[in-house]
Design a protein around this motif. Structure first.
Motif, PDB file in Angstrom:
ATOM      1  N   SER A  89       0.807  -1.221   0.000  1.00 49.32           N
ATOM      2  CA  SER A  89       0.000   0.000   0.000  1.00 49.32           C
ATOM      3  C   SER A  89       0.835   1.264   0.000  1.00 49.32           C
ATOM      4  N   GLU A  92       0.465   5.666   4.643  1.00 51.21           N
ATOM      5  CA  GLU A  92      -0.928   6.104   4.624  1.00 51.21           C
ATOM      6  C   GLU A  92      -1.140   7.140   3.524  1.00 51.21           C
ATOM      7  N   ALA A  95      -0.976   5.525   0.043  1.00 50.86           N
ATOM      8  CA  ALA A  95      -2.172   4.790  -0.353  1.00 50.86           C
ATOM      9  C   ALA A  95      -3.116   5.659  -1.177  1.00 50.86           C
ATOM     10  N   ASP A  96      -3.128   6.959  -0.903  1.00 58.01           N
ATOM     11  CA  ASP A  96      -3.956   7.870  -1.707  1.00 58.01           C
ATOM     12  C   ASP A  96      -3.464   7.893  -3.159  1.00 58.01           C
ATOM     13  N   GLY A 127      -0.419   2.097   4.762  1.00 55.65           N
ATOM     14  CA  GLY A 127      -1.680   2.486   4.131  1.00 55.65           C
ATOM     15  C   GLY A 127      -2.642   1.333   3.908  1.00 55.65           C
ATOM     16  N   LYS A 130      -6.231   1.954   5.000  1.00 54.62           N
ATOM     17  CA  LYS A 130      -6.925   2.844   4.062  1.00 54.62           C
ATOM     18  C   LYS A 130      -7.329   2.095   2.791  1.00 54.62           C
ATOM     19  N   LEU A 131      -6.426   1.253   2.271  1.00 54.82           N
ATOM     20  CA  LEU A 131      -6.754   0.472   1.074  1.00 54.82           C
ATOM     21  C   LEU A 131      -7.866  -0.529   1.354  1.00 54.82           C
ATOM     22  N   ALA A 133     -10.203  -0.267   3.582  1.00 58.15           N
ATOM     23  CA  ALA A 133     -11.453   0.477   3.729  1.00 58.15           C
ATOM     24  C   ALA A 133     -12.022   0.860   2.371  1.00 58.15           C
ATOM     25  N   ALA A 134     -11.142   1.176   1.422  1.00 49.46           N
ATOM     26  CA  ALA A 134     -11.592   1.594   0.086  1.00 49.46           C
ATOM     27  C   ALA A 134     -12.029   0.426  -0.777  1.00 49.46           C
ATOM     28  N   ASP A 168      -1.958   2.265  11.426  1.00 50.90           N
ATOM     29  CA  ASP A 168      -3.299   1.790  11.754  1.00 50.90           C
ATOM     30  C   ASP A 168      -3.371   0.268  11.648  1.00 50.90           C
TER      31      ASP A 168
END
Length: 308
Positions: A89, A92, A95-96, A127, A130-131, A133-134, A168
């Protein structure tokens, strides 16, 4: 007469030089134009050992495999109409960039079904939450890495323990070990346990076919970096596993070598030379990479011996 001959000779030499320069320029133009446009865009945006979160344009590696990471940290997309796999990822913030790059390629981020990891440090898995969750994807990793992902803190037996930021926490869907595969539709990715840089590090191998089939290996970092008071020589079991993983990697038949830090495998230099795919008879990128990392650990052990 002598002056006339000299003038003619000078003119011929100037002409030859001009032709040579023109030929070099022509060859350079051919070489530059042979680099795919998406790879050239990456080369224009990024530098060796670039910043971890610096945005980079995505590019096709081969067939259905794409680079979707940042300039400094790799993330790999293996696509299929029935669902996609992502390896790593980034941070964080990284990851965006991964999410944006997947979309830029025309894929839906929600179609990512599986997330894989290399080694369990925040610059590569920070990340993941975050990945996940997406995408809602299941995370597949090694047993040691799963424990780290569950706490957000690297393990006490990690050579770099105490020198990395927490991240996280994220639940893991499956534990995997050497020789086992992750299969999704037409893609099958095989795990190789390569501890050393971290206890739970994994490398991944798969094959992609377009005009021809190529074996791709995403080899973990495998550099013997540690906190100041750590000695690999004081940890013989860990050292033996380190060497065993390097030997497994050395035996891989790969034509395309990728790594979590792109410059570990000289990605930009190989792209600039048109050698992202290495098919020459004397090319063996996995063996060369493993041999280089073995020399790194042997050099580190010599340094440790000299400080005793």
């Amino acid at each position: 007469m002598y002056g006339k001959i000299l003038a003619i000779t000078s003119a011929l030499l100037l002409s030859a030089c001009a032709n040579s320069v023109a030929n070099e320029a022509s060859n350079e133009a051919v070489e530059t134009s042979s680099i795919p446009a998406d790879q050239q865009a990456f080369l224009n945006a990024c530098e060796p050992w670039d910043e971890w979160d610096k945005p980079a344009p995505p590019f096709k590696v081969h067939a259905n495999t794409y680079y979707v990471g940042t300039c400094g940290i790799a993330s790999i997309l293996i696509s299929d109409e029935a669902g996609h796999i992502i390896i790593d990822s980034g941070t964080e913030g990284g990851a965006d960039v991964v999410i944006a790059n997947v979309k830029a390629l025309g894929f839906e981020i929600a179609d990512v079904r599986i997330l894989l990891s290399s080694h369990e440090h925040f610059d590569h898995v920070g990340g993941m939450a975050k990945l996940q969750a997406a995408t809602g994807a299941a995370i597949v990793t090694s047993q040691p890495a799963a424990a780290v992902l569950a706490t957000g803190q690297i393990a006490a037996n990690d050579p770099q323990f105490g020198s990395h930021e927490p991240f996280d926490i994220v639940p893991v869907g499956r534990i995997i070990s050497t020789g086992q595969t992750v299969t999704l539709a037409g893609n099958s990715v095989r795990a190789i346990e390569t501890p050393g840089h971290s206890p739970g590090a994994l490398s991944w191998a798969w094959q992609e076919c377009a005009e021809r089939c190529e074996n791709i290996v995403y080899a973990d970092s495998l550099s013997p970096i540690s906190r100041d008071d750590y000695k690999f020589s004081d940890n013989p079991t860990y050292l033996a596993a380190y060497r065993a993983g390097l030997e497994l990697l050395r035996l891989e038949d790969c034509q395309i070598l990728l790594t979590p830090h792109p410059s570990h495998s000289r990605l930009l230099a190989r792209m600039e030379a048109g050698h992202l795919i290495q098919n020459a008879p004397d090319d063996d990128p996995c063996r060369a990479y493993a041999d280089g990392k073995l020399e790194d650990i042997e050099s580190r052990l010599r340094e440790e011996a000299n400080t005793e």
